[in-house]
Enzyme design. Sequence first.
Site, PDB file in Angstrom:
ATOM      1  N   ASP A  32       0.615  -1.231   0.411  1.00  0.00           N
ATOM      2  CA  ASP A  32       0.190   0.295  -0.077  1.00  0.00           C
ATOM      3  C   ASP A  32       0.320   1.064  -0.356  1.00  0.00           C
ATOM      4  O   ASP A  32       1.435   1.592   0.906  1.00  0.00           O
ATOM      5  CB  ASP A  32      -0.542   0.025   1.626  1.00  0.00           C
ATOM      6  CG  ASP A  32      -1.971   0.711   1.322  1.00  0.00           C
ATOM      7  OD1 ASP A  32      -1.359   2.187   0.646  1.00  0.00           O
ATOM      8  OD2 ASP A  32      -3.354   0.361   1.161  1.00  0.00           O
ATOM      9  N   ASN A  88     -13.124  -4.090   3.529  1.00  0.00           N
ATOM     10  CA  ASN A  88     -13.927  -2.806   2.746  1.00  0.00           C
ATOM     11  C   ASN A  88     -15.158  -2.856   2.394  1.00  0.00           C
ATOM     12  O   ASN A  88     -14.444  -2.725   1.148  1.00  0.00           O
ATOM     13  CB  ASN A  88     -13.742  -1.124   3.642  1.00  0.00           C
ATOM     14  CG  ASN A  88     -12.661  -1.702   4.937  1.00  0.00           C
ATOM     15  OD1 ASN A  88     -13.240  -1.996   5.567  1.00  0.00           O
ATOM     16  ND2 ASN A  88     -12.071  -0.563   4.493  1.00  0.00           N
ATOM     17  N   GLN A  95     -15.123   2.109   1.978  1.00  0.00           N
ATOM     18  CA  GLN A  95     -14.700   1.392   0.912  1.00  0.00           C
ATOM     19  C   GLN A  95     -14.348   2.462   0.258  1.00  0.00           C
ATOM     20  O   GLN A  95     -14.741   3.530  -0.269  1.00  0.00           O
ATOM     21  CB  GLN A  95     -15.179   0.745   0.025  1.00  0.00           C
ATOM     22  CG  GLN A  95     -14.980   0.006  -1.772  1.00  0.00           C
ATOM     23  CD  GLN A  95     -15.328  -0.660  -1.801  1.00  0.00           C
ATOM     24  OE1 GLN A  95     -16.344  -0.981  -1.558  1.00  0.00           O
ATOM     25  NE2 GLN A  95     -15.228  -1.460  -3.155  1.00  0.00           N
ATOM     26  N   HIS A 101     -11.012  -5.177  -2.514  1.00  0.00           N
ATOM     27  CA  HIS A 101      -9.441  -5.803  -2.325  1.00  0.00           C
ATOM     28  C   HIS A 101      -9.493  -5.958  -0.761  1.00  0.00           C
ATOM     29  O   HIS A 101     -10.443  -5.734  -0.273  1.00  0.00           O
ATOM     30  CB  HIS A 101      -8.360  -3.989  -2.743  1.00  0.00           C
ATOM     31  CG  HIS A 101      -9.154  -3.178  -1.921  1.00  0.00           C
ATOM     32  ND1 HIS A 101     -10.786  -2.659  -2.293  1.00  0.00           N
ATOM     33  CD2 HIS A 101      -8.630  -2.101  -0.879  1.00  0.00           C
ATOM     34  CE1 HIS A 101     -10.257  -1.519  -2.126  1.00  0.00           C
ATOM     35  NE2 HIS A 101      -9.492  -1.484  -1.532  1.00  0.00           N
ATOM     36  N   HIS A 103      -6.992  -5.813   2.379  1.00  0.00           N
ATOM     37  CA  HIS A 103      -6.041  -5.361   3.060  1.00  0.00           C
ATOM     38  C   HIS A 103      -5.270  -6.692   4.068  1.00  0.00           C
ATOM     39  O   HIS A 103      -5.939  -6.823   4.854  1.00  0.00           O
ATOM     40  CB  HIS A 103      -6.765  -4.048   4.018  1.00  0.00           C
ATOM     41  CG  HIS A 103      -6.692  -3.200   3.408  1.00  0.00           C
ATOM     42  ND1 HIS A 103      -5.921  -1.485   3.053  1.00  0.00           N
ATOM     43  CD2 HIS A 103      -7.633  -2.511   2.880  1.00  0.00           C
ATOM     44  CE1 HIS A 103      -6.574  -1.111   2.349  1.00  0.00           C
ATOM     45  NE2 HIS A 103      -8.093  -1.719   2.429  1.00  0.00           N
TER      46      HIS A 103
END
Length: 136
Positions: A32, A88, A95, A101, A103
């Site tokens: 990230d 999320n 989100q 996606h 995390h």
Amino acid sequence: MKDPNCIFCKIANGEIPSNTIYEDDSFRVILDNGPATKGHALVLPKDHYADIFATPEDTAAKAMIVAKKVSEKLKAKLGCEGLNIVQNNGEVAGQTVKHLHIHLIPRYTDDGQHILWNPTSPSAEELASIRDKINN
């Protein structure tokens, strides 16, 4: 299927450079760019799905297998003491990019992150009512 306007589609498919730590035919896992902690990574499917509700079950299952595999690698290589796996769905849930996606957030003692919630105290009757609403 890809969305030509989706930044995560472009990253997942190699059109935009990323710090990739894992890749297979269906997924790319990147570090990230705004990490919560050292090693914070994102599991990105190469096909476009807006959220978990739009994702086929087999793809969702494969995403969790990739998340587990990469999480084990993060723990072994970075020495984190724990790890949050966060996914999320919807703006109200946090989100910010409308591409599924996951995390992977390595956790370290005193890392300053608080990825938790404040528990509420519903009564037994409230819980039973919610259960019944879901099950009917």
